[in-house]
Motif scaffolding. Structure first.
Motif, mmCIF file in Angstrom:
data_model
loop_
_atom_site.group_PDB
_atom_site.id
_atom_site.type_symbol
_atom_site.label_atom_id
_atom_site.label_comp_id
_atom_site.label_asym_id
_atom_site.label_seq_id
_atom_site.Cartn_x
_atom_site.Cartn_y
_atom_site.Cartn_z
ATOM 1 N N ARG A 85 10.393 -23.605 -20.996
ATOM 2 C CA ARG A 85 9.424 -23.084 -20.036
ATOM 3 C C ARG A 85 8.895 -24.194 -19.126
ATOM 4 O O ARG A 85 9.169 -25.378 -19.326
ATOM 5 C CB ARG A 85 8.251 -22.434 -20.783
ATOM 6 C CG ARG A 85 8.653 -21.346 -21.770
ATOM 7 C CD ARG A 85 9.239 -20.136 -21.089
ATOM 8 N NE ARG A 85 8.230 -19.429 -20.279
ATOM 9 C CZ ARG A 85 8.491 -18.434 -19.451
ATOM 10 N NH1 ARG A 85 9.737 -18.009 -19.287
ATOM 11 N NH2 ARG A 85 7.531 -17.843 -18.775
ATOM 12 N N GLY A 86 8.101 -23.795 -18.148
ATOM 13 C CA GLY A 86 7.466 -24.732 -17.251
ATOM 14 C C GLY A 86 6.119 -25.177 -17.766
ATOM 15 O O GLY A 86 5.726 -24.879 -18.899
ATOM 16 N N LEU A 87 5.366 -25.877 -16.958
ATOM 17 C CA LEU A 87 4.055 -26.405 -17.314
ATOM 18 C C LEU A 87 3.127 -25.301 -17.789
ATOM 19 O O LEU A 87 2.977 -24.277 -17.117
ATOM 20 C CB LEU A 87 3.433 -27.122 -16.110
ATOM 21 C CG LEU A 87 2.080 -27.795 -16.334
ATOM 22 C CD1 LEU A 87 2.211 -28.938 -17.317
ATOM 23 C CD2 LEU A 87 1.525 -28.316 -15.012
ATOM 24 N N GLY A 88 2.525 -25.521 -18.980
ATOM 25 C CA GLY A 88 1.613 -24.526 -19.522
ATOM 26 C C GLY A 88 2.290 -23.250 -19.942
ATOM 27 O O GLY A 88 1.627 -22.227 -20.156
ATOM 28 N N GLY A 89 3.602 -23.252 -20.049
ATOM 29 C CA GLY A 89 4.342 -22.062 -20.427
ATOM 30 C C GLY A 89 4.608 -21.126 -19.279
ATOM 31 O O GLY A 89 5.144 -20.018 -19.469
ATOM 32 N N ARG B 293 3.133 -29.824 -28.382
ATOM 33 C CA ARG B 293 3.213 -28.989 -27.184
ATOM 34 C C ARG B 293 4.413 -28.060 -27.289
ATOM 35 O O ARG B 293 5.553 -28.513 -27.459
ATOM 36 C CB ARG B 293 3.347 -29.860 -25.939
ATOM 37 C CG ARG B 293 2.209 -30.851 -25.748
ATOM 38 C CD ARG B 293 0.885 -30.166 -25.453
ATOM 39 N NE ARG B 293 -0.159 -31.134 -25.102
ATOM 40 C CZ ARG B 293 -1.386 -30.795 -24.713
ATOM 41 N NH1 ARG B 293 -1.713 -29.523 -24.629
ATOM 42 N NH2 ARG B 293 -2.269 -31.732 -24.414
ATOM 43 N N THR B 294 4.149 -26.765 -27.183
ATOM 44 C CA THR B 294 5.239 -25.785 -27.287
ATOM 45 C C THR B 294 5.905 -25.515 -25.948
ATOM 46 O O THR B 294 6.901 -24.794 -25.893
ATOM 47 C CB THR B 294 4.712 -24.458 -27.865
ATOM 48 O OG1 THR B 294 3.701 -23.943 -26.987
ATOM 49 C CG2 THR B 294 4.127 -24.670 -29.248
ATOM 50 N N SER B 295 5.366 -26.080 -24.898
ATOM 51 C CA SER B 295 6.006 -26.030 -23.581
ATOM 52 C C SER B 295 5.736 -27.361 -22.888
ATOM 53 O O SER B 295 4.818 -28.109 -23.283
ATOM 54 C CB SER B 295 5.473 -24.855 -22.758
ATOM 55 O OG SER B 295 4.079 -24.955 -22.584
#
Length: 889
Positions: free
Chosen positions: A268-272, A318-320
């Motif tokens: 994913r991108g920044l912050g999901g 961090r998951t994303s």
């Protein structure tokens, strides 16, 4: 130690396996053109460059320019591929199919971690076929079986039909392998705990299966790069998107969840939000963390964030993806052209050739000169801590160490020396020069550790040693000195009344002589009348006046031959040691797990075991207040009857005699367990310390900012604060900054600055300050040059004895000055000197150098042990050095 002092904790390296040959050769880079064809890489990194090395944990593979593969190290599963299961300390050639001939036409190699039945190797041939060897218990060899093999086997095709072909890249995980085809598809085999991406939970795949597309639909395609870790994999698509599969407990897959996946998901991108895009390169590690480089030069990371390895200013998983911040957490990191990540730390290379690091730093893998993690990028220091590392074109990480390759082909190393599990524990705290010796063109054929001692990285240039510096470590006792050369051999000179210089020949030697009967030395320690070494296998050996330390020998015994130190309780032998330090009648060893062990005299509680009982075998140093044990130690330094220890958090702890306040706790009370050293003028506790040194009755700490704190006895002004007042808490040495090394003798002290100058203070009755006078000083004065014109410069290493001083320059010269009644200056006489003189070597004098018409060195004639030799240098048509060899004239 010092004489009553300590053995320097040798921060040396070896991120990789260094290379030595049978004859030690020192080559002057000014007289040659060097070859830039050696590259050394880390675990899970594929190597394609000529003469590249990859580390599999306990073994190393080398790909040579002729397409052959060579190996060295651990071989319990046949991962060396040489047809047997014996560990090797010299490079052996990998056999061919069925053990016939040798593997050839190889263009890429990779290796997995060794041990626990997971050590194996893989090679990609120019014809697109893949070959494997080593452990096969999980099907990781891809040949249709779970059998282990010590010779290469060819990876089969899907379902075992035919053979895998058209492969352009390979990657090795833990117990599985991944291959990228020329059509952009990905194939994998081996252990399948969610890691293979084929949409199944079949435990093992003994032949390749194709990685599926998202949700198991179709297949993954248009892939241009692959990277595998212990339990997950990444794939970079031609459109700049990143896809992942496997274990996900810490968010390693970057899809905004912690749910593991057996088919690829998009990062994913920044912050999901959205998806990560415009990526040009990805890197992953066994720690479940990842890093990605965007086309705009910014860096993004996700997964496990142990020690701040993600560089976002936190230690939160961090998951994303998050963006790596700039220096000090200000803004974001930019202008990056290359990235690498390990379990604990990350590296980034900027377009301007500088290197930046962040994450864990317990083994000094960040290259900033001191311990302590950084959650945002910091700049890697230059060689010997001077300025910043620059002109870099390639970077690499190990679990706890780092490497950078310069534009001229030189390689800089820093961090822990346990990448290959053959040599462990020694550390290099900022990048330093490493030498590679030349036997013949492209010959890299023997394992060695990193024998240099310094506070900066080591440098390789191709196959050529570019440094003249022969001395790797140096320590002085009351009236004798031991020096470790770059080959791991010992030299000694000075008094020999107790056989402390390792022979029974004379009362003293006033010329440097080789100590026979001991090899593979990694670290040296010197007491008042005894000496010892830490060997590369982590064992400790001692000789000289041994009062205690050998079971059953309580009385004083003089020994000229090394004896191995026993283990705790006299059972077995002391092992897993990374540093040693000797006091007057006591000895100390630092283990790889950060604990400290001691033996010998204990009248002042200097063994730290909460007793005053002498010990003839090692006991463990207790924790503060006698509770638990002392831990997280990275350096120890022993004085006459006291010890100081540096923790990973930059704090300092001390125990033993305190009659002069040398423990720095604000009292004169001796301690049999560690107490914490106070801060400046007794306020708080000392912190941000990067190095320590203890001596007779005083102690020193070098701070990260390059200033020095001192405390204890000061009757000669040896604390350097302009007074002769004893100090029970630290004070600052006057007028000194940018210091990179501190050493102290009986009543005098010396500091090495980053600019290579030497400064000393204290007692000078025998000229031990080296300033051309015999006047003692309470503040630092600069040592003058050998001829008395100007000052001593270009110094890389210092050491002090009771009434003498020693300095090693970057061009390989050893200088000494001060008292000399027992040959402690090693210059062939017993006359004191108040200015530097040159060390002389016994029976090893160079007779003549010969040069060709292009002013290239072609022959050196020299004596060794009374025999005349010639050292011969040959070059190719382009002027590159091909071979250096010795022969008897």
């Amino acid at each position: 130690m010092k004489y009553k002092f300590k053995s320097k904790f040798v921060f040396v390296v070896s991120i990789v396996i260094a290379i030595l040959i049978s004859n030690y050769i020192s080559v002057n880079a000014d007289n040659m053109n060097v070859m830039n064809d050696t590259e050394i890489l880390a675990n899970n990194v594929s190597a394609t460059k000529s003469n590249a090395l990859v580390s599999g944990g306990g073994h190393v593979l080398q790909l040579r320019p002729d397409g052959t593969v060579w190996s060295v190290g651990q071989n319990d599963g046949g991962q060396l591929g040489n047809g047997n299961y014996s560990n090797q300390t010299e490079f052996v050639q990998v056999k061919g199919s069925n053990g016939i001939g040798y593997l050839s036409n190889v263009e890429m190699i990779a290796a997995s971690s060794s041990g626990d039945m997971i050590g194996n190797s893989i090679a990609l041939k120019t014809d697109g076929t893949v070959w494997t060897w080593g452990y096969g218990n999980d099907g990781q060899l891809g040949n249709g079986s779970t059998s282990t093999t010590n010779i290469p086997v060819q990876v089969k095709g899907m379902d075992g039909v035919g053979f895998l072909s058209d492969i352009v890249s390979i990657s090795m995980g833990t117990r599985f392998a991944t291959a990228l085809k020329s059509d952009g598809t990905v194939w994998t085999w081996g252990y399948n705990y969610l890691g293979l991406g084929d949409g199944t939970s079949v435990t093992k795949r003994t032949t390749p299966v194709q990685v599926k597309g998202p949700s198991g639909v179709s297949v993954l395609s248009n892939i241009i790069q692959i990277a595998s870790s212990s339990s997950h994999s990444l794939a970079l698509k031609s459109d700049g998107t990143v896809w992942s599969w496997g274990a996900n407990s810490s968010g390693a897959l970057g899809d905004g969840t912690t749910v593991s996946k057996n088919t690829p998901v998009q990062v994913r991108g920044l912050g999901g939000n959205g998806n990560l895009s415009d990526i040009t390169y990805v890197s992953t590690s066994n720690g479940g963390n990842n890093i990605a480089l965007k086309s705009d030069g910014t860096v993004w990371s996700w997964g496990s964030n142990t020690s701040g390895v993600l560089g976002d200013g936190t230690t939160l998983n961090r998951t994303s993806p998050v963006q790596v911040k700039g220096h000090g957490g200000v803004g974001v990191l930019t202008d990056i052209i290359s990235i690498k990540i390990s379990t604990l730390h990350s590296l980034a290379l900027k377009a301007d050739g500088t290197v930046w690091s962040w994450g864990g730093n317990s083994s000094y893998q960040l290259g900033i000169g001191f311990a302590g993690s950084s959650h945002t990028p910091v700049q890697v220091k230059g060689e010997n801590g001077l300025g910043a590392l620059n002109d870099i074109v390639s970077i690499h990480t190990g679990e706890r160490n780092s490497m950078a390759v310069k534009v001229d082909g030189s390689v800089y190393l820093w961090g822990d020396n346990n990448w290959d599990y053959i040599y462990t524990g020694n550390r290099i705290i900022t990048p330093q020069i490493k030498s590679i010796e030349v036997e013949q063109a492209y010959s890299l054929n023997q394992v060695a550790g990193d024998y240099y001692t310094s506070t900066t990285p080591k440098k390789y240039i191709g196959n050529v040693e570019i440094s003249k510096m022969l001395i790797a470590d140096i320590e002085s006792g009351a009236s004798h000195t031991l020096a470790l050369n770059a080959k791991g051999n010992l030299l000694s000179w000075g008094t020999n009344e107790s056989f402390q210089i390792g022979n029974e020949m004379n009362n003293y030697n006033n010329l440097a002589n080789e100590v026979l009967g001991i090899d593979k030395v990694k670290n040296i320690a010197v007491g008042s009348n005894h000496s010892g070494v830490l060997k590369s296998d982590g064992t400790v050996w001692i000789w000289g006046k041994i009062q205690l330390g050998i079971p059953g020998e309580i009385s004083t015994i003089n020994r000229s031959n090394p004896i191995q130190v026993k283990g705790a309780g006299g059972i077995g032998f002391l092992s897993n040691i990374v540093s040693i330090s000797f006091g007057n009648d006591s000895s100390y060893a630092l283990k790889a797990d950060g604990t400290v062990w001691a033996w010998g005299s204990n009248m002042r509680g200097q063994l730290g075991d909460n007793t005053l009982i002498a010990r003839n075998v090692p006991v463990q140093v207790r924790g503060a207040g006698g509770v638990g044990v002392l831990s997280n130690i990275v350096k120890i330094s022993a004085g006459e009857n006291h010890v100081i220890a540096l923790k990973t958090d930059g704090s300092v702890w001390a125990w033993g005699s305190n009659n002069y306040g040398q423990l720095g706790d604000g009292t004169y009370t001796s301690r049999s367990v560690p107490v914490q050293v106070k801060g400046l003028s007794g306020i708080g506790n000392i912190s941000e310390v990067k190095s320590i040194d203890a001596t007779s009755s005083q102690s020193f700490a070098l701070l990260a900012n390059g200033t020095i704190r001192s405390w204890g006895n000061n009757d000669w002004g040896q604390l350097g604060d302009g007074t002769k007042s004893t100090r029970v808490t630290p004070i600052q040495v006057s007028g000194l900054s940018n210091v990179i090394q501190i050493k102290s003798g009986f009543d005098h002290s010396i500091a090495l600055k980053a600019d290579g100058t030497s400064w000393s203070w204290g007692d000078n009755t025998l000229g031990q300050l080296g300033d051309g006078t015999y006047t003692s000083k309470t503040t630092p004065v600069q040592a003058i040059s050998k001829n008395g014109i100007g000052y001593l410069t270009n110094i890389k290493m210092i050491s002090l004895g009771q009434y003498f001083s020693v300095a090693v320059s970057s061009d390989g010269m050893v200088y000494t000055w001060g008292g000399n009644n027992k040959g402690q200056l090693g210059n062939g006489n017993i006359v004191a000197s108040n200015h530097p003189v040159s060390l002389s070597f016994f029976n090893q004098n160079v007779m003549q150098n010969r040069y060709d018409e292009r002013n290239r060195l072609i022959t050196t004639y020299f004596y060794s042990n009374g025999v005349l030799y010639s050292r011969n240098y040959t070059y190719d048509a382009n002027g590159n050095l091909l071979r250096v060899y010795n022969q008897i004239v």
